[in-house]
Design a protein around this motif. Sequence first.
Motif, PDB file in Angstrom:
ATOM      1  N   MET A 153       0.840  -1.209   0.000  1.00 34.53           N
ATOM      2  CA  MET A 153       0.000   0.000   0.000  1.00 34.53           C
ATOM      3  C   MET A 153       0.869   1.251   0.000  1.00 34.53           C
ATOM      4  SD  MET A 153      -3.034   1.056   2.649  1.00 34.53           S
ATOM      5  CE  MET A 153      -4.081  -0.234   2.017  1.00 34.53           C
ATOM      6  N   ILE A 154       0.472   2.258  -0.791  1.00 37.92           N
ATOM      7  CA  ILE A 154       1.225   3.506  -0.883  1.00 37.92           C
ATOM      8  C   ILE A 154       1.057   4.296   0.410  1.00 37.92           C
ATOM      9  CG2 ILE A 154       1.440   5.684  -2.132  1.00 37.92           C
ATOM     10  CD1 ILE A 154       0.252   4.217  -4.569  1.00 37.92           C
ATOM     11  N   THR A 155       2.125   4.844   0.922  1.00 33.61           N
ATOM     12  CA  THR A 155       2.050   5.649   2.135  1.00 33.61           C
ATOM     13  C   THR A 155       2.494   7.068   1.852  1.00 33.61           C
ATOM     14  OG1 THR A 155       4.302   5.103   2.834  1.00 33.61           O
ATOM     15  CG2 THR A 155       2.545   3.627   3.573  1.00 33.61           C
ATOM     16  N   ASN A 156       1.987   7.980   2.672  1.00 31.81           N
ATOM     17  CA  ASN A 156       2.368   9.385   2.522  1.00 31.81           C
ATOM     18  C   ASN A 156       2.294  10.045   3.885  1.00 31.81           C
ATOM     19  OD1 ASN A 156       2.652  12.106   1.992  1.00 31.81           O
ATOM     20  ND2 ASN A 156       1.517  12.004   0.074  1.00 31.81           N
ATOM     21  N   LYS A 157       3.431  10.108   4.555  1.00 35.37           N
ATOM     22  CA  LYS A 157       3.473  10.621   5.916  1.00 35.37           C
ATOM     23  C   LYS A 157       3.202  12.126   5.998  1.00 35.37           C
ATOM     24  CE  LYS A 157       4.337   7.226   8.820  1.00 35.37           C
ATOM     25  NZ  LYS A 157       3.550   6.984  10.024  1.00 35.37           N
ATOM     26  N   ASN A 158       3.120  12.800   4.858  1.00 28.48           N
ATOM     27  CA  ASN A 158       2.843  14.234   4.880  1.00 28.48           C
ATOM     28  C   ASN A 158       1.371  14.545   5.083  1.00 28.48           C
ATOM     29  OD1 ASN A 158       5.531  15.030   4.450  1.00 28.48           O
ATOM     30  ND2 ASN A 158       5.326  14.598   2.256  1.00 28.48           N
ATOM     31  N   LYS A 159       0.511  13.520   5.014  1.00 27.35           N
ATOM     32  CA  LYS A 159      -0.907  13.722   5.211  1.00 27.35           C
ATOM     33  C   LYS A 159      -1.217  13.772   6.713  1.00 27.35           C
ATOM     34  CE  LYS A 159      -2.005  13.693   0.834  1.00 27.35           C
ATOM     35  NZ  LYS A 159      -2.561  14.870   0.150  1.00 27.35           N
ATOM     36  N   LYS A 160      -1.740  14.897   7.156  1.00 18.94           N
ATOM     37  CA  LYS A 160      -2.119  15.054   8.555  1.00 18.94           C
ATOM     38  C   LYS A 160      -3.592  14.753   8.736  1.00 18.94           C
ATOM     39  CE  LYS A 160       1.205  18.766   9.545  1.00 18.94           C
ATOM     40  NZ  LYS A 160       1.338  20.179   9.989  1.00 18.94           N
ATOM     41  N   HIS A 170      -5.024  17.616   6.571  1.00 16.91           N
ATOM     42  CA  HIS A 170      -5.676  17.320   5.299  1.00 16.91           C
ATOM     43  C   HIS A 170      -7.082  16.776   5.512  1.00 16.91           C
ATOM     44  CE1 HIS A 170      -1.351  17.212   4.411  1.00 16.91           C
ATOM     45  NE2 HIS A 170      -1.688  17.608   3.201  1.00 16.91           N
ATOM     46  N   LEU A 171      -7.292  16.169   6.692  1.00 17.94           N
ATOM     47  CA  LEU A 171      -8.558  15.482   6.934  1.00 17.94           C
ATOM     48  C   LEU A 171      -8.929  15.549   8.411  1.00 17.94           C
ATOM     49  CD1 LEU A 171     -10.827  13.329   6.245  1.00 17.94           C
ATOM     50  CD2 LEU A 171      -9.069  11.586   6.601  1.00 17.94           C
ATOM     51  N   THR A 172     -10.211  15.806   8.708  1.00 11.18           N
ATOM     52  CA  THR A 172     -10.719  15.684  10.077  1.00 11.18           C
ATOM     53  C   THR A 172     -11.795  14.608  10.105  1.00 11.18           C
ATOM     54  OG1 THR A 172     -12.358  17.447   9.722  1.00 11.18           O
ATOM     55  CG2 THR A 172     -10.261  18.072  10.757  1.00 11.18           C
ATOM     56  N   ILE A 173     -11.772  13.804  11.154  1.00 14.37           N
ATOM     57  CA  ILE A 173     -12.769  12.751  11.365  1.00 14.37           C
ATOM     58  C   ILE A 173     -13.362  12.965  12.753  1.00 14.37           C
ATOM     59  CG2 ILE A 173     -13.185  10.261  11.532  1.00 14.37           C
ATOM     60  CD1 ILE A 173     -10.455   9.985   9.956  1.00 14.37           C
ATOM     61  N   SER A 174     -14.671  13.099  12.842  1.00 18.70           N
ATOM     62  CA  SER A 174     -15.300  13.330  14.142  1.00 18.70           C
ATOM     63  C   SER A 174     -16.299  12.230  14.477  1.00 18.70           C
ATOM     64  CB  SER A 174     -16.012  14.688  14.168  1.00 18.70           C
ATOM     65  OG  SER A 174     -17.012  14.770  13.163  1.00 18.70           O
ATOM     66  N   LEU A 175     -16.424  11.966  15.785  1.00 14.57           N
ATOM     67  CA  LEU A 175     -17.407  11.026  16.309  1.00 14.57           C
ATOM     68  C   LEU A 175     -18.158  11.703  17.455  1.00 14.57           C
ATOM     69  CD1 LEU A 175     -14.490   9.255  15.926  1.00 14.57           C
ATOM     70  CD2 LEU A 175     -16.128   7.419  16.256  1.00 14.57           C
ATOM     71  N   THR A 176     -19.364  11.262  17.705  1.00 13.82           N
ATOM     72  CA  THR A 176     -20.279  11.762  18.738  1.00 13.82           C
ATOM     73  C   THR A 176     -20.848  13.133  18.348  1.00 13.82           C
ATOM     74  OG1 THR A 176     -18.597  12.833  20.160  1.00 13.82           O
ATOM     75  CG2 THR A 176     -19.048  10.492  20.541  1.00 13.82           C
ATOM     76  N   PRO A 177     -22.101  13.412  18.730  1.00 13.63           N
ATOM     77  CA  PRO A 177     -22.788  14.626  18.269  1.00 13.63           C
ATOM     78  C   PRO A 177     -22.101  15.942  18.631  1.00 13.63           C
ATOM     79  CG  PRO A 177     -24.356  13.055  19.174  1.00 13.63           C
ATOM     80  CD  PRO A 177     -23.005  12.517  19.490  1.00 13.63           C
ATOM     81  N   LYS A 178     -21.709  16.115  19.897  1.00 15.09           N
ATOM     82  CA  LYS A 178     -21.102  17.379  20.327  1.00 15.09           C
ATOM     83  C   LYS A 178     -19.796  17.629  19.568  1.00 15.09           C
ATOM     84  CE  LYS A 178     -21.948  19.846  23.425  1.00 15.09           C
ATOM     85  NZ  LYS A 178     -21.492  19.955  24.802  1.00 15.09           N
ATOM     86  N   ALA A 179     -18.907  16.645  19.587  1.00 19.59           N
ATOM     87  CA  ALA A 179     -17.639  16.792  18.876  1.00 19.59           C
ATOM     88  C   ALA A 179     -17.872  16.925  17.380  1.00 19.59           C
ATOM     89  CB  ALA A 179     -16.733  15.592  19.168  1.00 19.59           C
ATOM     90  N   GLY A 180     -18.914  16.264  16.878  1.00 23.87           N
ATOM     91  CA  GLY A 180     -19.225  16.322  15.456  1.00 23.87           C
ATOM     92  C   GLY A 180     -19.574  17.721  14.998  1.00 23.87           C
ATOM     93  N   PHE A 181     -20.434  18.399  15.748  1.00 26.03           N
ATOM     94  CA  PHE A 181     -20.844  19.742  15.347  1.00 26.03           C
ATOM     95  C   PHE A 181     -19.689  20.734  15.467  1.00 26.03           C
ATOM     96  CE2 PHE A 181     -22.617  23.954  16.456  1.00 26.03           C
ATOM     97  CZ  PHE A 181     -23.212  24.228  15.228  1.00 26.03           C
TER      98      PHE A 181
END
Length: 378
Positions: free
Chosen positions: A1-8, A87-98
């Motif tokens: 699999m291709i990797t790219n450590k510059n992706k935050k 580069h990317l945000t991932i959120s879980l749960t309603p409060k943190a999501g909003f």
Amino acid sequence: MITNKNKKIFIVATSAITINSFMLGHIKKISLHHNLSIFCKDALSLKKFVPKNVLLTNINFRRKPNLIIDMITFLMLLFHLLKNKPHLTISLTPKAGFITALSSFLARIPCRIHWFTGQVWFKKKGFFYIFLKILDRLIFNLSHYVLVDSHSQKRYLVSHSIISKKKSTVLSLGSVGGVNIKKFRFNKVDRKLLRRKLQVPKNDFVFLYLGRINKDKGVIELIEAFKKIENIEKKLFLILVGPIEDQFIANHIKKNKKIIYISKVSTPEKWYSIADIFCLPSHREGFGSTIIEAASCNLPTLGSNIYGISDAIEKNQTGFFHKVGSINDIKKKMVFAIKNKKLLKKYGKHGRKRVIKNFNEKLMSEKFLEFINSKINI
């Protein structure tokens, strides 16, 4: 699999408990390929569970609304987003999501993902029902994509115009992180030791509930149904494991010697081995992760017939359903379970096979990484 450590990548959740319960497998996998940071309350408590290259930052989220604290957490997260430009945000749960969706939008983060794991507004009425639905719709509109932890929940959200089919995905057959099948497995020694510790005879029938103990989880109906059958079937126990969030329920527990309460535990996998059937009478559930944990331990489930749970249980194969909120139907199904121990063992074996095939933590983490890579154009 291709990797790219510059992706935050930033993963944001309300509490460390959420990360610890659902995301550890994903974090270990993602951190091999990307620069990963975790933001949540009590973040440093995760230090011994996550790889050393994962950055942990505490943000004091509160589950309940608090205008001042919520504004502070919003500004703190916005500051980190502007400073680090992930580069990317991932959120879980309603409060943190909003808060994450809004701050990520303002910071112009290239890819914003939220994971829907159940709807707080499902049982609400009036103003709060409307208000909380609007917040979920805002989270979706501010995100580029959303994940949903069950197919039935996705259909429900689409039917209520919260999300669209095009911008939403369910990994495999559902759940967030799947199950660690090596950790969650039946153990005869744990069963014997725990029963001896609690003075539960080896042949007595045990119903188990494990999770947050409150009204929304249907624990009151479970207790009332159990009371109705304990006078008929003498060799029974109901074991409740988890933090009590309702004093009314605590009072019910104190009055009955056949109902055993165990507070929050650090090794839930051991407790599934003590029981003959797992119970999840919840009024609302995004998926029902405890059901597949139980199944991985050869334990079938009696659960509410609602969206989310309907994905976690394969009807008449790994468990069966009762009408949501119905004490009489829970009682009826409990009696059925007591009288059909051989069938329960069959369901338990099938459940373990189903988890290995469809909900293995490693499988889910592979699919999650593939999903992330497809969205940030690796």
